[in-house]
Design an enzyme around this catalytic site. Structure first.
Site, PDB file in Angstrom:
ATOM      1  CB  CYS A 141      -9.592 -53.454  51.494  1.00  0.00           C
ATOM      2  SG  CYS A 141      -9.288 -51.807  50.834  1.00  0.00           S
ATOM      3  N   GLY A 183     -11.800 -51.740  37.100  1.00  0.00           N
ATOM      4  CA  GLY A 183     -12.249 -51.351  35.756  1.00  0.00           C
ATOM      5  C   GLY A 183     -11.976 -52.440  34.733  1.00  0.00           C
ATOM      6  CG  ASN A 209     -17.653 -54.829  51.864  1.00  0.00           C
ATOM      7  OD1 ASN A 209     -16.839 -54.371  52.658  1.00  0.00           O
ATOM      8  ND2 ASN A 209     -17.306 -55.629  50.870  1.00  0.00           N
ATOM      9  N   GLY A 235      -9.113 -45.843  51.513  1.00  0.00           N
ATOM     10  CA  GLY A 235      -8.804 -46.087  52.917  1.00  0.00           C
ATOM     11  C   GLY A 235     -10.012 -46.505  53.736  1.00  0.00           C
ATOM     12  CG  LEU A 236     -11.173 -50.078  53.739  1.00  0.00           C
ATOM     13  CD1 LEU A 236     -10.635 -51.172  54.634  1.00  0.00           C
ATOM     14  CD2 LEU A 236     -12.242 -50.638  52.811  1.00  0.00           C
ATOM     15  N   GLY A 255     -15.290 -57.549  38.528  1.00  0.00           N
ATOM     16  CA  GLY A 255     -14.047 -57.099  37.918  1.00  0.00           C
ATOM     17  C   GLY A 255     -14.267 -56.585  36.511  1.00  0.00           C
ATOM     18  CG  ASN A 273      -9.887 -47.459  45.235  1.00  0.00           C
ATOM     19  OD1 ASN A 273      -9.827 -47.442  46.462  1.00  0.00           O
ATOM     20  ND2 ASN A 273     -10.264 -48.538  44.558  1.00  0.00           N
ATOM     21  CG  ASN A 282     -12.712 -55.647  52.207  1.00  0.00           C
ATOM     22  OD1 ASN A 282     -11.886 -56.413  51.707  1.00  0.00           O
ATOM     23  ND2 ASN A 282     -12.627 -54.338  52.122  1.00  0.00           N
TER      24      ASN A 282
END
Lengths: 315, 263
Positions: A130, A217, A99, A72-73, A244, A69, A127
């Site tokens: 990212c 995933g 978050n 873009g937050l 994770g 993915n 975060n």
């Protein structure tokens, strides 16, 4: 009957299983589809001081046992979060971890302050990792000194328990973890997505608009387990939140054994909105089946012959 | 509110269904008939479900499918096998379990006593057949024309079901093996400033989008984007909007008005 209750950074949790940031919205989206009170807590979509629109499409693509993915937050911004999203979360019957991030270093502390002093937030998760914003998280998340300064600034800006979500896209995650704890982090979330890329050979184009994105995933579970174990082994004195590729109760047990106190279920929520609650039920069943009275007993109980470790993480 | 909004009055549910029948209509094109779908009873034409078989972690994500029919706890999905997930669905057999999340999103506006042109490309037919059957139930079929296109005659499916609705049917194939030769957009009957309802491949939708804006026609397009969750938490299915930077196919759509989309 297995006791799933656990306590970490001064907060009690009904179960060690939380929903991970960016996979559960602001919880209201999932409320019709699962029992929020049956899970340990919810980590919200990442919040920045100002609202963000996010990246162009395509933003996601599926890969073997996972997905990439680059959202873009996108988020509603701190103020709208507190007025529009927090009231529902406060009444949801589960723990709420928010978050957050900044587009610039000073925005991190600004955001931590803006999210403090409101009923209904049990902890903040920074975060710093990212991979999907330009000149953003990744740099903060890969340099221990920069990360430490950032955590220190946020530490001063809030009295809430402060967790830091670490990037796996580093050579030495233990160095980063140590810097964050020394700067005042109360817990570490390990790991964020793995920097990745997918190619459409027929179109001769990357499958994500921003070319790179974050892999998540089941495909990343072995990487995440290794990093949780490495940091746990360094005994930094703060609880770890394992993340994770967790899909099942046994996956959750693996992370607890590797040293996590809590776990977060992420991408699995897209396939099954009931995934965190199901993981709780399966973890209870796993414990019952293997003679474990309290799930918290699993934390760090991995049987390892350390002499066999090929190298010494964090040593 | 819900009817005009194209949304079911019922909240979405996540539940296991069982394959009753897997009917092949053309090579790679099939209808899955599922039981245990009482939660989909209020589904509006154009709404969709996320479906996933019990096939492990690869592919990981569920697949978004327009609903074609719901009745008495059963539902039908019209699917074309194009990738890993749809090929696995194609192989599903009676008795297999399929997890369903839905009904989701905003569907088409309901049939009305006014001129309406339905445009279907390939398996984009599914929600428009559902709409046409609804129009027939309400005695409104004479107001609608369905233009249905595919590459070749063999790919035109469910023609008998379409004819039974009484909606006027126009066919088009790119190779001219059935109906008019060409694309659906070449043969649209646009007299009487109809309302357009469309579902099909994105190039078809883009052409209709341009046409509708140029002629100021009311136009509802069922869009398709890479979708992760179906419930606006992954934020993957973004497309550019005119009033907001992004719209989400899963929750603002999948049916969007042409003027909402910045294409």
């Amino acid at each position: 009957m297995t006791d799933l209750r656990v306590s970490a950074f001064g907060t009690s949790f009904a179960t060690p299983v939380l929903a991970a940031s960016g996979t559960f919205g602001y919880a209201r989206e999932m409320a019709d589809l699962t029992d929020l009170s049956a899970i340990g807590g919810v980590v919200t979509k990442g919040i920045s001081p100002k609202a963000r629109a996010g990246n162009p499409a395509p933003r996601i693509c599926e890969t073997a046992a996972g997905m990439i993915n680059s959202i873009g937050l996108e988020n509603v911004g701190a103020r709208a979060f507190v007025t529009d999203k927090l009231p529902f979360l406060r009444e949801s019957g589960t723990r709420v971890i928010v978050n957050f991030f900044g587009e610039r270093p000073d925005e991190y502390a600004e955001c931590a302050a803006a999210l403090s002093g409101h009923d209904g937030i049990d902890a903040l998760e920074m975060n710093i990792s990212c991979p999907n914003i330009k000149a953003g998280g990744l740099e903060y998340g890969t340099d221990p000194e920069v990360a430490g300064r950032l955590v220190e600034a946020c530490r001063k800006a809030t009295r809430l328990p402060l967790l830091v979500k670490l990037s796996p896209n580093v050579t030495d995650i233990v160095a980063l973890a140590r810097a964050c704890v020394q700067a005042g982090a109360d817990g570490l979330s390990i790991i964020n997505t793995v920097s990745a890329m997918a190619v459409d050979a027929r179109k001769r184009r990357p499958r994500i608009a921003t070319v790179f994105g974050g892999l998540s995933g089941p495909a990343i579970k072995p990487i995440a387990l290794r990093m949780v174990y490495q940091v746990a082994r360094a005994r930094l004195g703060v609880p770890l939140l394992g993340i994770g590729g967790i899909v099942s109760g046994e996956d959750a047990a693996e992370f607890l054994l590797a040293g996590a106190t809590l776990v977060q279920v992420g991408t699995a929520n897209f396939a099954d909105p009931d995934a965190p609650a199901r993981v709780c039920r399966e973890l209870a069943a796993f414990c019952a089946e293997t003679g474990v009275a309290r799930a918290s007993e699993l934390t760090g109980a991995l049987d390892v012959d350390e002499a066999r470790l090929p190298y010494s993480p964090g040593g | 509110m819900t009817l005009a909004d194209g949304r079911s009055p019922d909240p979405p549910r996540y539940f296991p269904s069982v394959v009753l029948e897997n009917r092949t209509l053309a090579p790679g094109t099939f209808v899955l008939r599922l039981s245990g779908c009482g939660a989909l009873g209020g589904t509006r034409a154009g709404q969709f479900v996320m479906v996933r078989g019990e096939w492990g972690y690869d592919p990981l994500l569920p697949r978004a499918m327009s609903v074609m029919r719901v009745e008495n706890g059963f539902s039908e999905l019209l699917i074309k096998a194009v990738g890993k997930g749809t090929r696995l669905l194609e192989r599903s057999r009676p008795g297999d379990r399929i997890w369903v999340l839905g009904p989701l999103g905003r569907g088409f506006p309901p049939p009305e006593a006014r001129r309406q042109v339905l445009v279907a490309g390939g398996v984009g037919l599914a929600p428009l057949l559902m709409w046409a059957e609804e129009a027939a139930r309400r005695g409104l079929q004479s107001h609608a024309t369905l233009v249905y296109g595919a590459r070749t005659a063999a790919d035109l499916v469910l023609l008998q079901d379409l004819r039974s609705t009484g909606v006027e049917l126009m066919l088009a194939t790119e190779d001219g093996t059935a109906g008019r030769r060409g694309r659906v957009t070449d043969v649209l009957p646009l007299d009487g400033t109809p309302r357009i309802l469309a579902c099909g491949p994105t190039p078809m939708l883009r052409a209709l989008h341009a046409m509708a804006l140029a002629r100021s026609l009311e136009c509802h397009l069922s869009v398709e984007e890479e979708m992760g969750c179906g419930v606006r938490v992954c934020l993957g299915c973004a497309l550019p909007g005119t009033e907001r930077p992004f719209l989400y196919a899963c929750s603002d759509g999948p049916v969007l008005r042409a003027e909402e989309i910045r294409w």
